[in-house]
Design a protein around this motif. Structure first.
Motif, PDB file in Angstrom:
ATOM      1  N   ALA A 248       0.827  -1.208   0.000  1.00  0.00           N
ATOM      2  CA  ALA A 248       0.000   0.000   0.000  1.00  0.00           C
ATOM      3  C   ALA A 248       0.862   1.259   0.000  1.00  0.00           C
ATOM      4  N   ASP A 249       1.978   1.244  -0.756  1.00  0.00           N
ATOM      5  CA  ASP A 249       2.920   2.358  -0.813  1.00  0.00           C
ATOM      6  C   ASP A 249       3.733   2.391   0.480  1.00  0.00           C
ATOM      7  N   GLY A 250       5.021   2.072   0.365  1.00  0.00           N
ATOM      8  CA  GLY A 250       5.883   2.035   1.533  1.00  0.00           C
ATOM      9  C   GLY A 250       5.897   3.336   2.294  1.00  0.00           C
ATOM     10  N   ARG A 251       5.899   4.450   1.578  1.00  0.00           N
ATOM     11  CA  ARG A 251       5.904   5.765   2.236  1.00  0.00           C
ATOM     12  C   ARG A 251       4.650   5.955   3.073  1.00  0.00           C
ATOM     13  N   ARG A 252       3.491   5.669   2.482  1.00  0.00           N
ATOM     14  CA  ARG A 252       2.224   5.822   3.207  1.00  0.00           C
ATOM     15  C   ARG A 252       2.131   4.813   4.349  1.00  0.00           C
ATOM     16  N   GLY A 397      -1.027  10.205  -7.737  1.00  0.00           N
ATOM     17  CA  GLY A 397      -1.321   9.727  -9.085  1.00  0.00           C
ATOM     18  C   GLY A 397      -0.102   9.312  -9.866  1.00  0.00           C
ATOM     19  N   ALA A 398       0.972   8.930  -9.158  1.00  0.00           N
ATOM     20  CA  ALA A 398       2.229   8.579  -9.823  1.00  0.00           C
ATOM     21  C   ALA A 398       2.034   7.439 -10.810  1.00  0.00           C
ATOM     22  N   ILE A 399       2.655   7.559 -11.978  1.00  0.00           N
ATOM     23  CA  ILE A 399       2.575   6.503 -12.986  1.00  0.00           C
ATOM     24  C   ILE A 399       3.370   5.278 -12.550  1.00  0.00           C
ATOM     25  N   ILE A 400       4.484   5.485 -11.859  1.00  0.00           N
ATOM     26  CA  ILE A 400       5.327   4.376 -11.415  1.00  0.00           C
ATOM     27  C   ILE A 400       5.177   4.111  -9.928  1.00  0.00           C
ATOM     28  N   GLY A 401       5.441   5.110  -9.118  1.00  0.00           N
ATOM     29  CA  GLY A 401       5.494   4.973  -7.664  1.00  0.00           C
ATOM     30  C   GLY A 401       6.540   5.930  -7.147  1.00  0.00           C
ATOM     31  N   LEU A 402       7.358   5.494  -6.211  1.00  0.00           N
ATOM     32  CA  LEU A 402       8.446   6.332  -5.718  1.00  0.00           C
ATOM     33  C   LEU A 402       9.426   6.595  -6.859  1.00  0.00           C
ATOM     34  N   GLY A 403       9.737   7.863  -7.095  1.00  0.00           N
ATOM     35  CA  GLY A 403      10.556   8.236  -8.238  1.00  0.00           C
ATOM     36  C   GLY A 403      11.928   7.576  -8.232  1.00  0.00           C
ATOM     37  N   GLN A 404      12.366   7.095  -9.386  1.00  0.00           N
ATOM     38  CA  GLN A 404      13.678   6.457  -9.518  1.00  0.00           C
ATOM     39  C   GLN A 404      14.732   7.517  -9.847  1.00  0.00           C
ATOM     40  N   SER A 405      14.847   8.472  -8.938  1.00  0.00           N
ATOM     41  CA  SER A 405      15.776   9.583  -9.089  1.00  0.00           C
ATOM     42  C   SER A 405      17.096   9.249  -8.406  1.00  0.00           C
ATOM     43  N   ILE A 406      18.080  10.113  -8.582  1.00  0.00           N
ATOM     44  CA  ILE A 406      19.433   9.800  -8.123  1.00  0.00           C
ATOM     45  C   ILE A 406      19.514   9.585  -6.609  1.00  0.00           C
ATOM     46  N   ASP A 407      18.579  10.136  -5.870  1.00  0.00           N
ATOM     47  CA  ASP A 407      18.608   9.987  -4.410  1.00  0.00           C
ATOM     48  C   ASP A 407      17.576   8.985  -3.899  1.00  0.00           C
ATOM     49  N   ILE A 420      10.504  -2.852  12.038  1.00  0.00           N
ATOM     50  CA  ILE A 420       9.482  -3.479  12.878  1.00  0.00           C
ATOM     51  C   ILE A 420       9.399  -4.962  12.528  1.00  0.00           C
ATOM     52  N   PRO A 421       9.720  -5.852  13.454  1.00  0.00           N
ATOM     53  CA  PRO A 421       9.645  -7.290  13.151  1.00  0.00           C
ATOM     54  C   PRO A 421       8.258  -7.679  12.638  1.00  0.00           C
ATOM     55  N   GLY A 422       8.243  -8.486  11.591  1.00  0.00           N
ATOM     56  CA  GLY A 422       6.979  -8.958  11.024  1.00  0.00           C
ATOM     57  C   GLY A 422       6.384  -8.063   9.962  1.00  0.00           C
ATOM     58  N   LEU A 423       6.935  -6.847   9.769  1.00  0.00           N
ATOM     59  CA  LEU A 423       6.392  -5.921   8.779  1.00  0.00           C
ATOM     60  C   LEU A 423       7.384  -5.730   7.639  1.00  0.00           C
ATOM     61  N   TYR A 424       6.908  -5.979   6.409  1.00  0.00           N
ATOM     62  CA  TYR A 424       7.737  -5.846   5.215  1.00  0.00           C
ATOM     63  C   TYR A 424       6.995  -4.999   4.183  1.00  0.00           C
ATOM     64  N   LEU A 425       7.755  -4.496   3.216  1.00  0.00           N
ATOM     65  CA  LEU A 425       7.196  -3.674   2.144  1.00  0.00           C
ATOM     66  C   LEU A 425       7.489  -4.318   0.791  1.00  0.00           C
ATOM     67  N   CYS A 426       6.598  -4.117  -0.171  1.00  0.00           N
ATOM     68  CA  CYS A 426       6.879  -4.529  -1.545  1.00  0.00           C
ATOM     69  C   CYS A 426       6.120  -3.614  -2.487  1.00  0.00           C
ATOM     70  N   GLY A 427       6.527  -3.617  -3.742  1.00  0.00           N
ATOM     71  CA  GLY A 427       5.877  -2.783  -4.742  1.00  0.00           C
ATOM     72  C   GLY A 427       6.838  -1.774  -5.330  1.00  0.00           C
ATOM     73  N   ALA A 428       6.300  -0.805  -6.045  1.00  0.00           N
ATOM     74  CA  ALA A 428       7.132   0.162  -6.768  1.00  0.00           C
ATOM     75  C   ALA A 428       7.638   1.290  -5.875  1.00  0.00           C
TER      76      ALA A 428
END
Length: 463
Positions: A248-252, A397-407, A420-428
């Motif tokens: 559900a978006d790692g940032r969010r 409304g990002a077309i990809i997700g988190l921007g693939q910028s230099i940083d 946090i044990p037991g919590l992982y992220l996946c996606g763009a």
């Protein structure tokens, strides 16, 4: 209601993880999706006999990329038929295939430098490419002797298809991996029946393998007990599992779904500074008869991406704009009624771009200029704005997700493992490399390798 794994979000990353976990390992998996259908950006819908995608898509490696093993895991590799494409570039009334089509259009020395640039990329290994993660693509191209404005604009054009971040900020390393992998597979394409067919096939396979999917079920909070993720809360229910995977978006996820006080302030500040890729203003046109036999056109109107971005952000739009123009019904006749044609004209734009009604008219006028027969063939238009995309997938409304910028690539990207044990992220938005949905799926492969460090049984999902 207890499960082995709960996946928050039924986008392609969540579906890919769910498919591998239940099909290869027999895990009891629950996928929770806030929308009324799974797929995220890979969702299609019907309008007056036409099949419209929520976004504007071409799949970089189709069945030969990361998507292939996911379909195979749920025995759906034969359920998707692909049509492949060689994109055509449009510039000043001419069409050509990049890069070889630039021969004779730019100085001979520039053309030689350009072809050398591409040969080096195709042969580059991962380790060498990661050394260029923090170098922007424009600087890297110029360091290889490519200075011609049209050649650079064409490189940026391909880059926008791949990562939707202008080349003055896009990571050269990420661009290299995207182009190299696509060049090796030679399978850019589109699925028959629209992009939603991909999500539907995987979701069907998950159910057949014993997995559960609930739509219209938004997760409101991740449950943390004794410092460990143990479940999720929705509006009406609570679900428990020792492993929570957020698609559900790692940032969010880290900023909004965790209870207050869990995320350290320093992490919160760092994560809030992260930015998403460009969004898109999309005009789909239903045509009463075909006007082109091309499957994909990318149009270059401005040779200065930095100046072009400034025009978009200030609303001082040029009379002609860069466009991404797939023709879905030329890939898949099922996307339009017999004798009709479906054409998409999309413009990559920052989420903050103003005056979208004015810009939409420029998009249409530019499309008419590229294909003069288009104007008299249009029956109706269906417009999707960045705001519409945000309502569906969030992330501005990002077309990809988190921007693939230099940083925000490589070691600077959000990781698939949280503190946090037991919590992982996946996606763009976490880990991975690649183009769009392939970035999201590669994130899943990276995640499973990470989980395999503590429990080797997980590695059976990808071996």
């Amino acid at each position: 209601m207890n499960y082995d794994v709960i996946v928050v979000g039924g986008g392609i990353g969540g579906l890919a993880f769910g498919a591998l976990a239940c099909a290869r390992l027999g895990k009891k998996v629950l996928i929770l999706e806030k929308n009324n259908a799974v797929g995220g950006r890979l969702y299609s819908f019907q309008r007056e006999g036409f099949t419209l995608d929520i976004g504007a898509h071409v799949i970089s490696q189709s069945e030969k990329g990361p998507l292939g093993p996911i379909l195979q895991a749920v025995n759906k590799e034969g359920s998707i038929s692909w049509k492949h494409v060689r994109p055509m570039t449009s510039y000043r009334g001419e069409m050509f295939a990049f890069p070889r089509g630039l021969e004779g259009r730019i100085p001979e020395g520039e053309y030689a430098a350009l072809m050398s640039f591409f040969r080096e990329i195709v042969l580059m290994n991962d380790a060498a490419s990661h050394e260029l993660d923090a170098v922007d693509l424009r600087t890297y191209a110029q360091s290889k002797g490519v200075h011609d404005p049209l050649a650079l604009a064409c490189i940026n054009n391909v880059n926008m298809v791949y990562v939707c971040v202008p080349y003055q900020r896009a990571s050269a390393g990420e661009f290299i991996r995207c182009l190299r992998n696509e060049a090796h597979s030679r399978a850019s394409g589109y699925p028959e029946g629209g992009c939603g067919a991909i999500s539907e096939a995987i979701a069907s396979g998950i159910r057949e393998k014993g997995g559960s999917l609930l739509t219209s079920t938004e997760v409101q909070q991740i449950i943390i007990e004794n410092g460990r993720a143990v479940g999720v809360r929705t509006k009406n229910s609570e679900y428990r599992a020792p492993i929570i995977i957020s698609n559900a978006d790692g940032r969010r996820t880290l900023l909004d779904l965790l209870p207050k006080g869990i995320l350290p302030q320093s992490d919160s500040v760092r994560i809030r500074k992260m930015s998403y890729s460009y969004s898109m203003l999309i005009v789909r046109m239903a045509l009463k008869h075909p006007v082109t036999d091309l499957r994909l056109i990318t149009h270059i109107a401005d040779l200065d991406p930095e100046r072009y971005e400034e025009k978009l952000l200030t609303g001082n739009f040029p009379r002609e704009v860069n466009l991404f123009m797939p023709v879905p019904s030329n890939f898949s006749p099922e996307c339009a009624p017999p004798g009709r044609q479906l054409l998409t004209a999309g413009i990559w734009i920052p989420f903050e771009t103003p005056d979208l009604d004015k810009l939409k008219n420029i998009v249409v006028d530019t499309a008419y200029k590229i294909l003069p027969d288009l104007k008299n063939a249009v029956m109706w238009e269906y417009v999707t704005t960045p705001g519409d995309l945000h309502a569906a997938v969030l992330e501005n409304g990002a077309i990809i997700g988190l921007g693939q910028s230099i940083d925000q690539v490589g070691k600077q990207r959000l990781g698939v493992k949280t503190d946090i044990p037991g919590l992982y992220l996946c996606g763009a938005e976490a880990g991975g490399t690649g183009v769009g949905i392939e970035l999201a799926i590669d994130s899943v492969f990276e995640l499973i390798k990470e989980m395999g460090k503590n429990d080797a049984a997980w590695l059976k999902a990808i071996n």
